[in-house]
Design an enzyme around this catalytic site. Structure first.
Site, short mmCIF file in Angstrom:
data_model
loop_
_atom_site.label_atom_id
_atom_site.label_comp_id
_atom_site.label_asym_id
_atom_site.label_seq_id
_atom_site.Cartn_x
_atom_site.Cartn_y
_atom_site.Cartn_z
N GLU A 63 -3.27 7.45 -4.35
CA GLU A 63 -3.16 6.17 -3.68
C GLU A 63 -2.89 5.04 -4.67
O GLU A 63 -3.51 4.98 -5.73
CB GLU A 63 -4.48 5.88 -2.93
CG GLU A 63 -4.47 4.64 -2.08
CD GLU A 63 -5.83 4.40 -1.43
OE1 GLU A 63 -5.96 4.64 -0.22
OE2 GLU A 63 -6.78 3.98 -2.15
N TYR A 99 0.85 -1.19 0.00
CA TYR A 99 0.00 0.00 0.00
C TYR A 99 0.89 1.25 0.00
O TYR A 99 1.83 1.34 0.79
CB TYR A 99 -0.91 0.03 1.23
CG TYR A 99 -1.71 1.29 1.33
CD1 TYR A 99 -2.96 1.37 0.72
CD2 TYR A 99 -1.22 2.41 1.99
CE1 TYR A 99 -3.72 2.54 0.79
CE2 TYR A 99 -1.96 3.58 2.06
CZ TYR A 99 -3.20 3.64 1.45
OH TYR A 99 -3.93 4.81 1.50
#
Lengths: 377, 288, 377, 288
Positions: free
Chosen positions: A190, A102
């Site tokens: 993201e 992530y």
């Protein structure tokens, strides 16, 4: 402002970030063409909608061969995900994933800066990771005056990788993503997941970006990607008139000056047993045309049974506000009862002007709210 | 006493020849604020309502020894104005401007801190030390001198609370609107500390709203460091997630930043939370 | 590293800085073509050489009409200015000058930053202005973390102009010049003069840039513009071997380790009545190949009557240095007397090794210098 | 005592696995310097001559509580290394690397100062507090403990002066090579102040050279603030204008930065200037 995954990936690619090969499609035929172009046996088909959780909703499928692709494309196109109808899908080469990570940049209110967030727990709901295992999330506060120097990108990469070769591949990814983030006034950039492929490459196979509405004026290309929902369109049209409007679904329409007071007003309606129809901040002054526009907006909601006007007279005095209201309501014909609460500078003069009219006049927020709730029953 | 501004504060108004800047410069001056100058590039040497106008903040500081600045320039120029003030040696910069891009604030804030100055705002109504100095756009008539400190993310909701305080005979030492954007300057923690240290402040009203977790951190800070009574109101209990409620910063994202969480945080540390703004004076009195 | 005016102006133009219309020419024919292209009655002809004071030397002339242009071009091309032969001229549209200003960015040692220098006394020798009327020069130290924000550019512009319209025109010029300065690792970016034309425009009619040699590795395009003089070529070839060499013209060749000590050595030669032939720093270690290369360089100077080798043995011990010298001089055949001074770590062992050779060995810098001076007479 | 470094200094070596870094790490350790670690990305966990190697300076500081760093990385990476050290909390950063682009130093220096740290170099031999700590590449054998402070822009010329000092029985408190580039960290003014305040330093040798006007400013500073005897040597009287004499910073530009000007500046304030390096000890003794 949100953009779709495929639009974010186009931006990624423009900044030299590694993304999987994929093509956006609006029909099954498009998808078949894309499949040929991609020249891969297995492809992934992903719904492009402005909401999360599309995987759980069945909006992401792996297709092995053209027949399966056709089936999935047909299934997903037109699907409804949390109120959004899928009109585009992204068809991408399936990647052999070794590990998922992530990575994101987001504005952090507390450090008053952008922060880089990283985790070895990629592909998961990051809020869930943050809640249950916060130690698995690494954060780097970015000093805007130096951005992400090599050493910082390397430090960040060492939190995800132990192998220096991968650190060297990942570090520039973080630097480019920051560049993209800043240059486009993003509020979120993201990659979830950033993957390590079986072939040892690092790649973004999903991409999410949101942008600062206040900065869109200097990014016309990004602004052009805006696809507001029906509700957002209403909010944006209100905004263009100087209002902040959010639909809530109850039956007491509210018109308030100031966002905090508007929130407090809807909270108090609930507190006294009513249901606010909306949040509406009409901003500083309250000239008649503004009031007329606001009333149109409120009365356009057919659920509204009563309107509560809560004005705190500050720089604009209450007597001026009352004059404005009287003038506005000479032009508005409505059967809906109107409760007006007027406080602040010259409040007595203001309230005096409203005496003897068809308005229900209150002195305190509590009184006004109770009146409105009663009238709504 | 008061925090941040008082009779000695020497204020300049950046953007004094604009509509808002000019209007509020006169209002502030009328209130008794020591407005020593204003800036507007190219209008140096002129006067605005008797206030001397300078081309640059550096000129203004050199000529007037200003230490405080209030900014009324349009959003695209706000970052530059904030940095200009900091570079010229201004120690308290109050930015009223609404709609400033967040990354502009991030950059300006970083520079301002580096220069040892403080920022209030942007997207805020400014601050007032009643009877001493107004730096901002607050309606002065509702304020009265006293010893309750007020900290708020909102404009009119602050006025509502102050109106109730004044009505109950509780004047204010200083009332600060910190601004409704996600990133702004001085916030709960720093202001709580200032009020705690201010001998003339005996109680503190804190007005919060949805979005972020500054209220939760304020609650922790109060538990550990604040001895004076604090009462809180939190707006936005009915706000749906994912929607900006007027303020750019008032938004519940990914289920966090809700009013319920914030209220719970304050209650957990024994700070009373008002159900409606009018309860604030009584909650403060009860704890005093 | 220096570049010519026309090269600096090309860089200026690439960064959007306003420059006068001009064309570089290598012949009278080129100049005539340029004259036609420029389509102006009056043009200015300027020698392009890597030295100042070309105006006083007759290297800058105004030409009214083609005949005059031909004459000036022919005169200037081939002219010698301070040892530089003019092989290029710049032919530019003559500008109607209303006022002249000075603008430059330069690295300031004291503030350890770039500074912006401005003066209303443009077109003059700025060092002269600095000496006689320093109050006429305005300086702004640039914080590298923020560069030149709008407000600073405006502040700077107000030091030159009173009219806000001109301030608005000049401010972006200062911002672009800074961008150019930083992006290209310049050590100087100078506009002298920046002019205000009769038409109210702001324009750079001269341009000077020098670049940080240490940063040329990341600016290959700039590095390619290098045109070293004969002397500089020698220095650069020495540099490529790890030496710092500067020719001085005397008859005592010097070979020293370390720049400071090398300077002190040439100063002491002068102090004791001799004339140093050169400055030569051979750097840290002194392995035989380095000594051989250095001796070749020294003996290439036919004026050299004696060589003084001054080595301070630090990390590399004196005995190792002595071994190196002995080995080197086995391969060098020369009639020139060699004085060696060797001090520092293991100096006794080092000097012992040199006893009984044809070297003149000294213990102190004073002794060594006196020996060398005596041998040169 | 000494300035900047002593027995307590905890040093890390950035670029410890490189040829120069490794060589000098061992030398420094051998001298008694408290070398607590080194960095080399990707070699974290290894050892270099018994010194633990870390991937990042932050790791090294966390594990070793290092407060001082010496940098041996190649010029293109020096800026990053300096900033990494500052960001990780290192308080004294010594950059040995030669050939660092000037604007890289400008940027790194600005950042280092902002972080409250000090920089020495680049393009310097480092510093030594004889008998206590060596941070750099100076040949230790010529130094001896004592009370003369040495400040110099040059390497071997410093050794020449120190050699003469030691020979005359004058040991050194600390000797600092500030570096030969136009822009470097700590310089005459700051170091003079430190030596003036150091009780164990009783005299100061200052070695200057052509280029810039730092010597002139040092002379003024000595006049106003330094009570201890100072003796000076200036190199480059024979240097022709416009030529770099080895050091990037040793250049006479536009007629300023000459040795004559510098010598005159010191003489004007009564600071003796040596004609040759060997006179320094006597000049100091005479004034003591």
């Amino acid at each position: 402002m949100k953009v779709h995954e495929y639009q974010a990936k186009e931006m990624f690619a423009a900044y030299g970030l590694p993304v999987d090969k994929s093509i956006v499609c609006r029909s099954v035929e498009d998808a078949v063409k894309a499949y040929e172009q991609l020249d891969a046996q297995k492809v992934i088909v992903k719904a492009q909608v402005h909401t999360g959780g599309r995987g759980k909703a069945g909006g992401v499928k792996l297709a092995d061969g053209e027949a399966e692709l056709r089936k999935h494309a047909a299934d997903i196109l037109g699907m409804d995900i949390k109120g959004f109808t899928v009109d585009r899908i992204l068809v991408g080469q399936a990647v052999h994933i070794d590990k998922e990570y992530y990575v994101s940049y987001v504005i952090d209110r507390s450090s008053k800066a952008a922060i880089l967030m990283l985790s070895r727990e990629g592909g998961m709901d990051i809020e869930e990771v943050a809640r249950t295992t916060p130690e698995k999330i690494h954060k780097f506060v970015i000093d805007p005056s130096i951005g992400v120097p090599d050493y910082l990108a390397r430090e960040a990469a060492f939190t995800l990788f132990d192998d220096i070769a991968l650190v060297r591949k990942a570090a520039p990814v973080f630097q480019k993503l920051y560049k993209l983030f800043v240059a486009n006034d993003a509020s979120l950039a993201e990659i979830n997941p950033l993957v390590l492929t079986r072939e040892g490459e690092i790649m973004a196979i999903d991409a999410k970006m949101t942008f600062d509405d206040n900065a869109l004026y200097r990014h016309p290309k990004t602004a052009a990607l805006n696809e507001p929902s029906e509700e957002e369109k209403k909010e944006q049209s209100a905004k263009s008139k100087g209002f902040s409007y959010v639909h809530l679904g109850g039956d007491i329409g509210c018109m308030v000056n100031g966002a905090g007071l508007a929130m407090a007003t809807m909270d108090m309606i609930k507190l006294y047993g009513g249901n606010p129809a909306n949040f509406l901040d009409i901003g500083g002054s309250s000239n008649p045309t503004k009031v007329i526009e606001a009333m149109k907006l409120l009365l356009g909601d057919k659920n509204v049974k009563v309107v509560l006007i809560n004005i705190f007279g500050g720089i604009t005095r209450c007597d001026d506000v009352a004059q404005g209201l009287l003038e506005a309501f000479r032009q508005i014909r409505t059967e809906v009862p109107i409760v007006i609460r007027l406080t602040g500078t010259n409040e007595k003069e203001g309230r005096a002007l409203l005496q003897g009219t068809h308005f229900h006049v209150a002195e305190t927020m509590g009184d006004a709210t109770q009146m409105a709730v009663k009238l709504s029953k | 006493m008061s925090i941040l501004i008082n009779k000695q504060s020497r204020l300049i108004v950046q953007g004094i020849t604009g509509r808002d800047g000019g209007f509020h410069a006169s209002k502030m001056k009328g209130y008794g604020t020591n407005v020593v100058g204003g800036t507007s590039p190219g209008k140096g040497g002129e006067q605005a309502d008797g206030i001397p106008v300078f081309n640059t903040v550096r000129d203004a500081v050199k000529e007037t020894a200003a230490d405080t600045s209030v900014i009324f320039v349009p959003a695209p120029f706000a970052k530059d104005a904030m940095m200009e003030a900091a570079d010229a040696g201004i120690k308290l910069i109050v930015c009223i401007t609404e709609g400033v891009p967040t990354l502009d604030v991030v950059e300006a804030y970083s520079y301002i801190r580096r220069k040892g100055a403080n920022l209030i705002g942007p997207n805020c109504p400014g601050l007032i030390s009643p009877g001493k100095s107004l730096v901002g756009i607050m309606p002065t008539m509702i304020f009265s001198e006293g010893s309750t400190g007020v900290i708020s993310r909102s404009g009119t909701l602050t006025y509502e609370v102050v109106y109730n305080l004044t009505a109950k005979g509780m004047g204010q030492s200083t009332a600060v609107g910190v601004g409704g954007d996600p990133v702004v300057g001085l916030y709960y923690r720093e202001l709580l500390e200032m009020f705690e240290n201010d001998p003339e402040t005996d109680s503190i009203a804190l007005i919060g709203e949805i979005g972020g977790d500054a209220e939760e951190r304020a609650a922790e800070y109060i538990r550990d460091h604040v001895t004076k009574p604090v009462a809180v109101f939190i707006a936005g209990q009915q706000a749906p997630p994912g929607k900006q409620m007027g303020h750019a910063g008032a938004i519940i994202s990914s289920g966090s930043g809700t009013a319920a969480e914030k209220i719970a945080a304050f209650e957990a540390v024994g700070v009373p939370v008002a159900k409606e703004p009018s309860q604030i004076p009584d909650l403060l009195k009860r704890n005093r």
